[in-house]
Design an enzyme around this catalytic site. Structure first.
Site, PDB file in Angstrom:
ATOM      1  CE  LYS A   1     -32.077 -56.553 -16.648  1.00  0.00           C
ATOM      2  NZ  LYS A   1     -33.476 -56.406 -16.230  1.00  0.00           N
TER       3      LYS A   1
ATOM      4  CD  GLU B   1     -34.254 -57.618 -22.691  1.00  0.00           C
ATOM      5  OE1 GLU B   1     -34.321 -58.773 -22.239  1.00  0.00           O
ATOM      6  OE2 GLU B   1     -34.472 -56.604 -22.000  1.00  0.00           O
TER       7      GLU B   1
ATOM      8  CE  LYS C   1     -35.899 -61.831 -22.069  1.00  0.00           C
ATOM      9  NZ  LYS C   1     -36.372 -61.118 -20.858  1.00  0.00           N
TER      10      LYS C   1
ATOM     11  CG  ASP D   1     -33.434 -62.066 -19.519  1.00  0.00           C
ATOM     12  OD1 ASP D   1     -34.509 -62.473 -19.036  1.00  0.00           O
ATOM     13  OD2 ASP D   1     -33.327 -60.980 -20.106  1.00  0.00           O
TER      14      ASP D   1
ATOM     15  CG  ASP E   1     -34.128 -53.757 -18.471  1.00  0.00           C
ATOM     16  OD1 ASP E   1     -33.583 -54.778 -18.929  1.00  0.00           O
ATOM     17  OD2 ASP E   1     -34.435 -53.628 -17.267  1.00  0.00           O
TER      18      ASP E   1
ATOM     19  CG  ASP F   1     -31.695 -57.826 -19.892  1.00  0.00           C
ATOM     20  OD1 ASP F   1     -31.252 -56.865 -20.563  1.00  0.00           O
ATOM     21  OD2 ASP F   1     -32.824 -57.841 -19.376  1.00  0.00           O
TER      22      ASP F   1
ATOM     23  NE  ARG G   1     -41.793 -55.889 -22.980  1.00  0.00           N
ATOM     24  CZ  ARG G   1     -42.395 -55.363 -21.924  1.00  0.00           C
ATOM     25  NH1 ARG G   1     -43.342 -54.438 -22.093  1.00  0.00           N
ATOM     26  NH2 ARG G   1     -42.073 -55.743 -20.709  1.00  0.00           N
TER      27      ARG G   1
END
Length: 498
Positions: free
Chosen positions: A272, A344, A260, A283, A342, A265, A346
Site C-alpha cells: 500500500k 487478502e 475479517k 483491518d 492486498d 495490513d 477475501r
C-alpha cells in the site's frame, strides 16, 4: 465502564453536576425551544428564562449543536447543556438514533465531569435505552497509551425517566461490547498480533461462558486453510482461526458470524502507499465486531445458537510472503490465484465461510473492512450490505437501521463473476475490470458460501474507523461499527424476523 442509573425524579431536583437537555428549532424560526424531560420545572427554576438564555447564546436547535448554560445556583446542577435535536418528526417526536446521538454529544462535551443527568425527551423503554446507550458510547475514551494529565470521562450518568431498568441494563451490555471492539481496533499492531487477538477472544469467551477453539499456524496448514495460512505466511506473527460458540437450550436456529481479522495490513508484496497504511490497524474491525457481538449475545441470551469465526492474520511483505500469481487452496479444496496480495481479506474469509457449513447455519453473515471501493460508493459512515437473497439483504439493512447503524443494500451483478476468471485456478482474487470493486469482492465471497445457505456480507471499510473529528456518540478512531447490527440480527433470527 461508567456507572449508569435510571431516576424518575424531576430533573430540576437531581443531584448532578450537569444536566443535558434537548432543544429544537423554534417555531418562530428565531432560536431554539427546550424539549427536556421536566422542561417546565427547569424553566421555572430559571425564572422562566431558559429559552431566552439559550437564544442569547445562539442556540438554534440544529442537530448535534451543543450549548452550555450556567445555572448560577438556581439548580443543584451547575451547568445545563443543550443539545440540538433538529426538527421533530411527523408525530412531533424524535427517533431513537437522534436521541442516541444527542446523548452522546452531550456527555462527550462534559468530559471530566463527575455526575451528569440526561434529561432528553424520552418516555418509552426504547427511548430510554437509546439515551442510555448514546450517553455511554459518547463517554468512551481510549487512554491506554497516554501519560501525564488527561481528561477523564464522565464518572456517572443518570438517565431521567420512568421506564424499567432493563432498558438501561441492555444499553450497558451493548456499550460494553462496543467499547471492547473500539479498544481492540485502537490498539497498535505492535500490541495486537494475531496471537494477541486470539488471546483476547479466549479471555472474552471465559468471561462470557462461550465455547472456543483456536487453530494455530500448524493446525491451519494441516487442516487445509490455505487462505489464512497464505496471507499470514509473510509475517513473523503467525495466523490464527478462532471459533466461538453460544448455545441456547431452546434454540431452533443457528446464526454464523464470520469476521475479517487482519491485525495489520501493509498490502503484502502489493504494498500500500504510506498514506493508506497508517490506519490499517483497523483491518481487524470485522473480527472484533464478531467478538463483541458474541459477548453481548451471551449476556442478552436470545433463543438462537450463534457461532462466530475470527479469521486472523497479519499481511506483511517478506521473503516468505505470498506472491502475485501464487495459487492457494482454501478450505474445502477450491483454488484461488492471488493476483494482488492486498486483496487478502477475501482470502481469509473464504476459509471461514466454507468451514461455516459444518455448523448448519440458518443464516450466515460476514463482516469485514474489505474494500476501499466501499468508501468510494457509500462514504465513511454507511455500511454496504450484499446478499445471495434479496429478502435477507433488506432485512439486514432494516436490522442495522433499528440498531442505529447506517447501511445500504447493494447488488451482486452476475456479470461481474467473469472478471474473476483465472487462467490457472478456479477463481482469481481480483477482477480484470476496474469498476465495482465492492461488488466484485462480494461476488468473490459468494463463491465460498455453502450451498443453500442464506448469506449476507457487510463491508465496513469506512464505518469501522473514524479518521475525522468525533460526532454524536462516535469517537475519533475505532467506532465499533457493525457490533450492534450483529446483535440485532441474532435477535431478529431468534424472533423469526430473519
Amino acid at each position: 465502564m461508567t456507572t449508569i442509573s435510571l431516576d424518575s425524579a424531576e430533573p430540576a431536583s437531581l443531584d448532578a453536576d450537569a444536566i443535558v437537555i434537548g432543544v429544537t428549532p423554534a417555531a418562530s424560526g428565531d432560536g431554539s425551544e427546550p424539549r427536556p424531560v421536566g422542561a417546565a420545572e427547569l424553566d421555572r427554576a430559571l425564572d422562566g428564562r431558559l429559552a431566552e438564555a439559550l437564544r442569547a447564546l445562539g442556540a438554534t436547535g440544529k442537530a448535534g449543536e451543543v450549548t452550555k448554560l450556567p445555572t448560577l445556583g438556581a439548580l443543584p446542577a451547575g451547568v445545563i447543556v443543550a443539545v440540538g435535536l433538529g426538527e421533530p418528526g411527523a408525530a412531533g417526536g424524535h427517533d431513537a438514533e437522534t436521541l442516541r446521538r444527542a446523548a452522546g454529544a452531550g456527555v462527550r462535551a462534559l468530559a471530566g465531569t463527575g455526575r451528569v443527568a440526561l434529561a432528553l425527551p424520552a418516555g418509552s423503554a426504547e427511548e430510554i435505552e437509546a439515551v442510555a446507550l448514546g450517553g455511554l458510547l459518547g463517554n468512551y475514551s481510549f487512554a491506554a497509551y497516554r501519560t501525564g494529565d488527561r481528561t477523564e470521562p464522565v464518572g456517572e450518568i443518570i438517565v431521567a425517566g420512568a421506564a424499567e431498568g432493563a432498558s438501561v441494563d441492555r444499553a450497558r451490555t451493548l456499550a460494553e461490547s462496543v467499547a471492547l471492539v473500539r479498544d481492540l481496533v485502537n490498539t497498535p499492531p505492535s500490541d495486537l498480533s494475531p496471537e494477541d487477538l486470539a488471546d483476547a477472544a479466549e479471555r472474552v469467551a471465559g468471561e462470557a461462558g462461550l465455547d472456543i477453539e483456536v487453530l494455530d499456524e500448524k493446525a491451519l496448514v494441516d487442516g487445509g486453510y490455505g487462505g489464512i495460512a497464505g496471507v499470514g505466511q509473510g509475517s513473523a506473527n503467525p495466523p490464527r482461526l478462532v471459533r466461538l460458540a453460544y448455545a441456547h437450550p431452546e434454540a431452533s436456529k443457528t446464526l454464523v458470524l464470520v469476521g475479517k481479522g487482519i491485525t495489520f495490513d501493509s498490502g503484502g508484496l502489493s504494498l500500500k502507499p504510506a498514506d493508506s497504511m497508517d490506519w490499517m490497524k483497523s483491518d481487524m474491525g470485522g473480527a472484533a465486531a464478531v467478538l463483541g457481538a458474541l459477548s453481548a449475545i451471551a449476556a442478552l441470551a436470545p433463543r438462537v445458537n450463534v457461532v462466530g469465526y475470527l479469521a486472523i492474520a497479519e499481511n506483511m511483505p517478506s521473503g516468505t510472503a505470498q506472491r502475485p500469481s501464487d495459487v492457494l487452496r482454501v478450505y474445502g479444496g477450491k483454488t484461488v490465484e492471488v493476483l494482488n496480495t492486498d486483496a487478502e481479506g477475501r482470502l481469509v474469509l473464504a476459509d471461514a465461510l466454507v468451514r461455516s457449513g459444518e455448523d448448519g447455519p440458518d443464516l450466515l453473515v460476514d463482516v469485514a473492512t474489505l474494500t476501499g471501493a466501499q468508501m468510494v460508493a457509500l462514504g465513511t459512515r454507511t455500511t454496504g450490505v450484499m446478499a445471495n437473497d434479496d429478502d435477507v439483504r433488506e432485512k439486514v439493512v432494516a436490522a442495522a437501521g433499528r440498531a442505529g447503524e447506517p447501511s445500504w443494500g447493494m447488488p451482486l451483478p452476475a456479470e461481474l463473476r467473469k472478471g474473476l476468471d483465472s487462467a490457472v485456478a478456479d477463481i482469481a482474487n481480483i477482477s480484470g475490470e476496474r469498476w465495482g470493486g465492492m461488488l466484485v469482492a462480494g461476488v468473490f465471497l459468494k463463491e465460498f458460501v455453502p450451498e443453500g445457505v442464506r448469506w449476507a456480507h457487510l463491508d465496513i471499510a469506512g464505518p469501522a474507523f473514524n479518521k475525522g473529528e468525533p460526532y454524536g456518540y462516535t469517537p475519533k478512531g475505532g467506532t465499533g461499527a457493525a457490533t450492534r447490527t450483529l446483535v440485532q440480527i441474532a435477535e431478529d433470527l431468534a424472533d423469526g424476523i430473519l
